[in-house]
Motif scaffolding. Structure first.
Motif, PDB file in Angstrom:
ATOM      1  N   ASN A  67       4.965  -1.673  10.029  1.00 54.71           N
ATOM      2  CA  ASN A  67       4.833  -3.053  10.535  1.00 54.71           C
ATOM      3  C   ASN A  67       6.115  -3.501  11.245  1.00 54.71           C
ATOM      4  OD1 ASN A  67       2.251  -3.236   9.357  1.00 54.71           O
ATOM      5  ND2 ASN A  67       3.149  -3.858   7.401  1.00 54.71           N
ATOM      6  N   GLU A  70       9.455  -4.048   9.076  1.00 57.06           N
ATOM      7  CA  GLU A  70       9.249  -4.783   7.829  1.00 57.06           C
ATOM      8  C   GLU A  70       9.564  -3.915   6.613  1.00 57.06           C
ATOM      9  OE1 GLU A  70       5.407  -6.559   5.536  1.00 57.06           O
ATOM     10  OE2 GLU A  70       5.664  -7.193   7.628  1.00 57.06           O
ATOM     11  N   ARG A  71       9.240  -2.616   6.706  1.00 59.24           N
ATOM     12  CA  ARG A  71       9.557  -1.698   5.626  1.00 59.24           C
ATOM     13  C   ARG A  71       9.925  -0.349   6.220  1.00 59.24           C
ATOM     14  NH1 ARG A  71       6.876   1.811   2.217  1.00 59.24           N
ATOM     15  NH2 ARG A  71       4.828   1.364   3.089  1.00 59.24           N
ATOM     16  N   THR A  96      18.153  -0.387   5.715  1.00 56.54           N
ATOM     17  CA  THR A  96      17.881  -0.902   7.056  1.00 56.54           C
ATOM     18  C   THR A  96      19.000  -0.484   8.002  1.00 56.54           C
ATOM     19  OG1 THR A  96      19.009  -2.981   6.540  1.00 56.54           O
ATOM     20  CG2 THR A  96      16.630  -2.889   6.156  1.00 56.54           C
TER      21      THR A  96
END
Length: 205
Positions: A67, A70-71, A96
């Motif tokens: 997504n 998002e992950r 991240t």
């Protein structure tokens, strides 16, 4: 009536059994192996291939994003004869990166670099080094290196951590281009983090 410890032990054994079964299943392609991972519908950001578990076959490490960003997952697929694969290890919520990722497999180690700054004036990154442990059939975090360099004022910072012997060093760039340690120390060695289920929040010291 079983007590809470018996219940917990039973659950742990069940989880280990499911994990072992999932890791032993063979897939005809990388995409099939990815699809078998829970929420394994991510986009491959970057990947590299090389022998991580010492069996002479090329394994594949990849960063998957879900997504958008998002992950993020770090996934290692074990290479099998006949160009098949099994899922060796999965970090379902990996670190991240503000800019991009680099993955490198070199001399049996997996180097996962998260680049957080990269422009004409500054570069900054964090690299985690994982190595396979046959006793647990998984990769473990054995080292970390943080680098920050400013091209405008010449400031340079490199912090190296060895999780195996507990040594850390901070380096400074010399005029000849080489870097030398200016500070060093040791910390209490803790059990190494496994890649399977790894969480970057656990790196806080």
């Amino acid at each position: 009536m079983p007590n809470i410890y018996q219940v917990c032990a039973t659950l742990i054994l069940a989880i280990l059994a499911v994990t072992a079964t999932a890791q032993s299943k063979e897939f005809a392609s990388q995409s099939d192996a990815i699809a078998a991972i829970p929420s394994g519908d991510g986009w491959v950001w970057t990947q590299d291939a090389g022998d991580l578990n010492g069996d002479g076959l090329k394994d594949v490490a990849m960063i998957l994003t879900h997504n958008g960003l998002e992950r993020i997952s770090l996934v290692v697929l074990a290479g099998l004869p006949g160009e098949r694969y099994s899922v060796l290890s999965v970090s379902p919520r990996y670190c991240t990166a503000q800019k991009f990722f680099n993955l490198t497999i070199d001399k049996g180690s997996l180097f996962a670099q998260a680049v957080n700054a990269a422009d004409s004036s500054h570069i900054g990154s964090t690299t985690l080094q994982f190595r396979f442990n046959p006793k647990i059939n998984d990769l473990e975090l054995i080292g970390q290196e943080d680098v920050s360099e400013s091209y405008e004022d010449g400031e340079y910072y490199r912090h190296s951590i060895n999780n195996v012997n507990g040594a850390w060093k901070i380096y400074q760039r010399e005029s000849g281009g080489r870097s030398k340690p200016i500070k060093s120390g040791v910390f209490k060695v803790l059990p190494l983090h496994r890649l399977n289920g790894f969480d970057c929040d656990s790196l806080e010291r």
